[in-house]
Scaffold this motif. Structure first.
Motif, PDB file in Angstrom:
ATOM      1  N   HIS A 199      16.720   3.448 -13.922  1.00 29.25           N
ATOM      2  CA  HIS A 199      16.113   2.071 -13.403  1.00 29.25           C
ATOM      3  C   HIS A 199      14.644   2.373 -12.642  1.00 29.25           C
ATOM      4  O   HIS A 199      13.913   1.718 -11.883  1.00 29.25           O
ATOM      5  N   GLY A 200      14.081   3.590 -13.408  1.00 32.13           N
ATOM      6  CA  GLY A 200      12.432   3.761 -13.211  1.00 32.13           C
ATOM      7  C   GLY A 200      12.280   4.750 -12.179  1.00 32.13           C
ATOM      8  O   GLY A 200      13.254   4.944 -11.520  1.00 32.13           O
ATOM      9  N   VAL A 201      11.102   5.218 -12.299  1.00 35.48           N
ATOM     10  CA  VAL A 201      10.830   6.256 -11.244  1.00 35.48           C
ATOM     11  C   VAL A 201       9.410   5.731 -10.480  1.00 35.48           C
ATOM     12  O   VAL A 201       8.766   6.761  -9.925  1.00 35.48           O
ATOM     13  N   GLY A 202       9.091   4.469 -10.387  1.00 30.71           N
ATOM     14  CA  GLY A 202       7.905   4.180 -10.080  1.00 30.71           C
ATOM     15  C   GLY A 202       7.946   3.974  -8.523  1.00 30.71           C
ATOM     16  O   GLY A 202       8.956   4.082  -7.668  1.00 30.71           O
ATOM     17  N   LEU A 203       6.617   3.883  -7.616  1.00 30.46           N
ATOM     18  CA  LEU A 203       6.395   3.786  -6.057  1.00 30.46           C
ATOM     19  C   LEU A 203       6.312   2.460  -5.900  1.00 30.46           C
ATOM     20  O   LEU A 203       6.376   2.047  -4.717  1.00 30.46           O
ATOM     21  N   SER A 204       6.007   1.467  -6.739  1.00 35.06           N
ATOM     22  CA  SER A 204       5.659  -0.058  -6.215  1.00 35.06           C
ATOM     23  C   SER A 204       5.025  -0.235  -5.097  1.00 35.06           C
ATOM     24  O   SER A 204       5.222  -0.648  -4.111  1.00 35.06           O
ATOM     25  N   ASN A 205       3.795   0.458  -5.294  1.00 39.23           N
ATOM     26  CA  ASN A 205       2.876   0.570  -4.065  1.00 39.23           C
ATOM     27  C   ASN A 205       1.386  -0.019  -4.207  1.00 39.23           C
ATOM     28  O   ASN A 205       0.506  -0.077  -3.368  1.00 39.23           O
ATOM     29  N   THR A 206       1.366  -0.871  -5.220  1.00 37.82           N
ATOM     30  CA  THR A 206       0.218  -1.396  -5.463  1.00 37.82           C
ATOM     31  C   THR A 206      -0.264  -3.081  -5.141  1.00 37.82           C
ATOM     32  O   THR A 206      -1.413  -3.403  -4.570  1.00 37.82           O
TER      33      THR A 206
ATOM     34  N   ARG B 121      -0.819   0.916  14.122  1.00 38.84           N
ATOM     35  CA  ARG B 121      -1.975   0.964  13.052  1.00 38.84           C
ATOM     36  C   ARG B 121      -1.376   0.813  11.778  1.00 38.84           C
ATOM     37  O   ARG B 121      -0.414   1.773  11.309  1.00 38.84           O
ATOM     38  N   VAL B 122      -2.052   0.138  10.850  1.00 41.24           N
ATOM     39  CA  VAL B 122      -1.601  -0.330   9.505  1.00 41.24           C
ATOM     40  C   VAL B 122      -2.634   0.653   8.534  1.00 41.24           C
ATOM     41  O   VAL B 122      -3.651   0.424   8.666  1.00 41.24           O
ATOM     42  N   PRO B 123      -1.978   1.601   7.866  1.00 37.65           N
ATOM     43  CA  PRO B 123      -2.742   2.060   7.022  1.00 37.65           C
ATOM     44  C   PRO B 123      -3.321   1.076   5.915  1.00 37.65           C
ATOM     45  O   PRO B 123      -2.782   0.368   5.275  1.00 37.65           O
ATOM     46  N   LEU B 124      -4.580   1.348   5.453  1.00 41.87           N
ATOM     47  CA  LEU B 124      -5.098   0.630   4.456  1.00 41.87           C
ATOM     48  C   LEU B 124      -4.388   0.715   3.073  1.00 41.87           C
ATOM     49  O   LEU B 124      -4.041   1.545   2.621  1.00 41.87           O
ATOM     50  N   GLY B 125      -4.042  -0.670   2.672  1.00 40.65           N
ATOM     51  CA  GLY B 125      -3.218  -0.720   1.683  1.00 40.65           C
ATOM     52  C   GLY B 125      -4.195  -1.172   0.579  1.00 40.65           C
ATOM     53  O   GLY B 125      -5.574  -1.219   0.455  1.00 40.65           O
ATOM     54  N   PHE B 126      -3.497  -1.906  -0.533  1.00 36.79           N
ATOM     55  CA  PHE B 126      -4.558  -2.229  -1.717  1.00 36.79           C
ATOM     56  C   PHE B 126      -4.620  -3.879  -1.959  1.00 36.79           C
ATOM     57  O   PHE B 126      -5.616  -4.191  -1.797  1.00 36.79           O
ATOM     58  N   HIS B 127      -3.361  -4.532  -2.369  1.00 32.37           N
ATOM     59  CA  HIS B 127      -3.491  -5.836  -2.660  1.00 32.37           C
ATOM     60  C   HIS B 127      -2.374  -6.533  -2.084  1.00 32.37           C
ATOM     61  O   HIS B 127      -1.414  -5.931  -1.672  1.00 32.37           O
ATOM     62  N   GLY B 128      -2.609  -7.804  -1.787  1.00 33.39           N
ATOM     63  CA  GLY B 128      -1.585  -8.810  -1.072  1.00 33.39           C
ATOM     64  C   GLY B 128      -1.478 -10.022  -1.419  1.00 33.39           C
ATOM     65  O   GLY B 128      -2.288 -10.455  -2.590  1.00 33.39           O
ATOM     66  N   CYS B 129      -0.635 -11.031  -0.956  1.00 33.61           N
ATOM     67  CA  CYS B 129      -0.755 -12.557  -1.076  1.00 33.61           C
ATOM     68  C   CYS B 129      -0.172 -13.132   0.063  1.00 33.61           C
ATOM     69  O   CYS B 129       0.239 -12.491   0.914  1.00 33.61           O
ATOM     70  N   PHE B 130      -0.225 -14.547  -0.086  1.00 38.41           N
ATOM     71  CA  PHE B 130       0.175 -15.309   1.200  1.00 38.41           C
ATOM     72  C   PHE B 130       1.284 -16.287   0.522  1.00 38.41           C
ATOM     73  O   PHE B 130       1.089 -16.858  -0.546  1.00 38.41           O
TER      74      PHE B 130
ATOM     75  N   GLY C 120       0.700  -1.240  -0.050  1.00 32.86           N
ATOM     76  CA  GLY C 120       0.083   0.207  -0.052  1.00 32.86           C
ATOM     77  C   GLY C 120       0.653   1.214  -0.100  1.00 32.86           C
ATOM     78  O   GLY C 120       2.108   1.074   0.247  1.00 32.86           O
ATOM     79  N   PRO C 121       0.307   2.442  -0.538  1.00 33.36           N
ATOM     80  CA  PRO C 121       0.966   3.601  -0.552  1.00 33.36           C
ATOM     81  C   PRO C 121       1.159   4.159   0.797  1.00 33.36           C
ATOM     82  O   PRO C 121       0.336   4.182   1.767  1.00 33.36           O
ATOM     83  N   ASN C 122       2.322   4.886   1.040  1.00 30.98           N
ATOM     84  CA  ASN C 122       2.789   5.638   2.438  1.00 30.98           C
ATOM     85  C   ASN C 122       3.700   6.622   2.259  1.00 30.98           C
ATOM     86  O   ASN C 122       4.795   6.254   2.028  1.00 30.98           O
ATOM     87  N   ALA C 123       3.367   7.769   1.958  1.00 29.38           N
ATOM     88  CA  ALA C 123       4.225   8.910   1.532  1.00 29.38           C
ATOM     89  C   ALA C 123       5.401   9.033   2.632  1.00 29.38           C
ATOM     90  O   ALA C 123       5.013   9.567   3.630  1.00 29.38           O
ATOM     91  N   ALA C 124       6.682   8.640   2.115  1.00 30.69           N
ATOM     92  CA  ALA C 124       7.668   9.038   3.172  1.00 30.69           C
ATOM     93  C   ALA C 124       8.176  10.723   3.044  1.00 30.69           C
ATOM     94  O   ALA C 124       8.578  11.170   3.953  1.00 30.69           O
TER      95      ALA C 124
END
Length: 472
Positions: A106-113, A459-468, A20-24
């Motif tokens: 090497h890209g400018v992405g956030l890798s947050n999804t 407290r964990v900010p609500l994220g988007f997607h995940g896996c196990f 999930g996204p968490n602005a540093a």
């Protein structure tokens, strides 16, 4: 972590990962948009009935450079890329690139999804960059190893599909060089190491030209055993005039949404078999649950439609969701849709991923009430909806007032072959300031019975997607 209710089953020896996204770092005066935060992985490591928790930023190229500088170097695309200040910030960024002050090689992405597992690699994904390979250590820490590289590709979609039989990965990427196009491709598990070497691992399937200034936002797609289903909706990423006070995510009111059904077993450019396009007015989805072939001519797709498009830039807030079954007739070229579960808003769906591309009976969705996702439901997709009813909902779990649940994740029980024999993992936040909790629910239960509750230390900010990822 403290297990506050019952115990964690032995089936869940492994790690649950959510992105999930968490602005540093923030530019002064920037607006805040959920999609602009740096990727942060939240991991709950479960082993022999105990649990530990870890949160780490994904160490992207962008993140490392900004941390070294101690200030933001790249513009926030949605929160700060509009108006005169946004135009000035973009111009300054281009100057820094030209003079070698920041590195975009090497890209400018956030890798947050999203987080996915492919060919022995844990991948952190977002649509504006290539994935990053993560490692979870034995004590539960999260390390960013390197980028996952593919030949001639600089970004990849955040929702790739893994064939449960072959292990191959299907994905698409936006290629900006002229002509601007989406490239749909297959990554062969047997040949892919993520190091970027050799073209043999990456098989191009189809190139789809798109308007360079109104690029369709293809966040997700679906596949059956015979077809890849590629959407081209009214939701677009509009470059336009960034001096206007508008976000780049918008919609094209003059466009008719459509879907492409691309045969999986051929490369169309080398075969007489061609992709088939279907017009689908009024169908605009960001997420697709699953799809399958039905008979010789029909293809079924389950997806949550988003409306109104005038507020799409506020996703997932201030928009409404409606779950549909969409049927494509490859013989007649017709499209039919049927509303599932009228009267309730469902998004962020999950299913047993062993059934990817196959007929799926059970699905699990986050259910929204008054703008908040406060519960999860289990659907039996074989049940008829009726008139305004919710007959397809066979189980429901509410987490209570002031709680907000993220995407449910289905994890199959060890040694069980039935489709719904397993667990749902859900991180539930407390909007009243309490700590977050990981709920483990029995997916087979008619009440989604609580198996265990793990109290997380923060407290964990609500994220988007995940896996196990299991212990093995």
């Amino acid at each position: 972590c403290r297990v506050t209710y019952r115990s964690i089953p032995d089936d869940l020896n492994g790690v649950y990962l959510c992105n999930g996204p968490n602005a540093a770092l923030m530019h002064r005066g920037d607006g805040i948009h959920a999609f602009d935060g740096d990727g942060m992985i939240h991991a709950v490591r479960m082993r022999n009935g105990s649990a530990s928790f870890c949160s780490r930023f994904v160490k992207t190229s962008r993140f490392r450079q900004e941390q070294a500088a101690g200030r933001p170097l790249f513009p926030k695309i949605l929160g700060g890329m509009y108006g005169l200040s946004g135009a000035a910030r973009l111009f300054i960024t281009m100057l820094r690139v030209a003079f070698g002050l920041i590195d975009v090689s090497h890209g400018v992405g956030l890798s947050n999804t999203n987080v996915s597992f492919f060919n022995g690699h844990i991948l952190s994904l977002s649509e504006e960059d290539m994935p990053y390979i993560l490692r979870v250590t034995h004590d539960g820490d999260i390390l960013t190893l390197r980028q996952f590289k593919l030949p001639s590709r600089f970004l990849m979609c955040p929702h790739p599909k893994i064939d449960p039989v072959s292990g191959d990965m299907y994905a698409h990427s936006l290629q900006f060089w002229f002509p601007t196009h989406y490239s749909v491709f297959r990554v062969l598990a047997a040949a892919a190491d993520g190091g970027g070497g050799g073209d043999a691992c990456c098989v191009p399937l189809l190139d789809i030209p798109v308007p360079p200034l109104d690029v369709p936002m293809v966040h997700d797609f679906a596949m059956t055993q015979r077809f890849i289903i590629f959407p081209d909706s009214q939701i677009v990423f509009r470059i336009g005039d960034i001096t206007k006070r508008e976000t780049p995510i918008g919609y094209d009111a003059n466009k008719t949404g459509r879907f492409c059904l691309l045969p999986r077993d051929v490369v169309p450019r080398e075969s007489g078999r061609r992709p088939q396009w279907f017009d689908a007015p009024g169908i605009n989805c960001l997420h697709y649950l699953n799809a399958w072939d039905e008979g010789a001519d029909e293809v079924v797709l389950i997806a949550s439609d988003v409306s109104p498009l005038e507020r799409i830039h506020d996703f997932p807030y201030n928009v409404e969701f409606a779950l549909f079954e969409i049927r494509f007739d490859t013989r007649t070229g017709s499209v039919k849709r049927r509303r599932l579960c009228s009267g309730i808003e469902l998004e962020f769906g999950a299913y047993n991923m062993k059934y990817t591309g196959q007929n799926t009976r059970y699905a699990y969705y986050a259910a929204r009430t008054n703008l908040l996702f406060t519960g999860v439901v289990k659907l039996d997709l074989t049940l008829e909806e009726g008139y305004g009813g919710q007959e397809c909902i066979v189980a429901k779990r509410e987490f209570g007032e002031g709680k907000n649940v993220g995407e449910p994740l289905f994890v199959g029980a060890t040694g069980e072959n039935s489709e719904d024999h397993g667990y749902l993992l859900c991180i539930v936040g407390d909007n009243n300031g309490g700590v977050s909790k990981l709920w483990v629910l029995d997916a087979l239960s008619p009440t989604l019975e609580v198996v265990a509750v793990v109290e997380l230390p923060v407290r964990v900010p609500l994220g988007f997607h995940g896996c196990f990822v299991n212990e093995e």
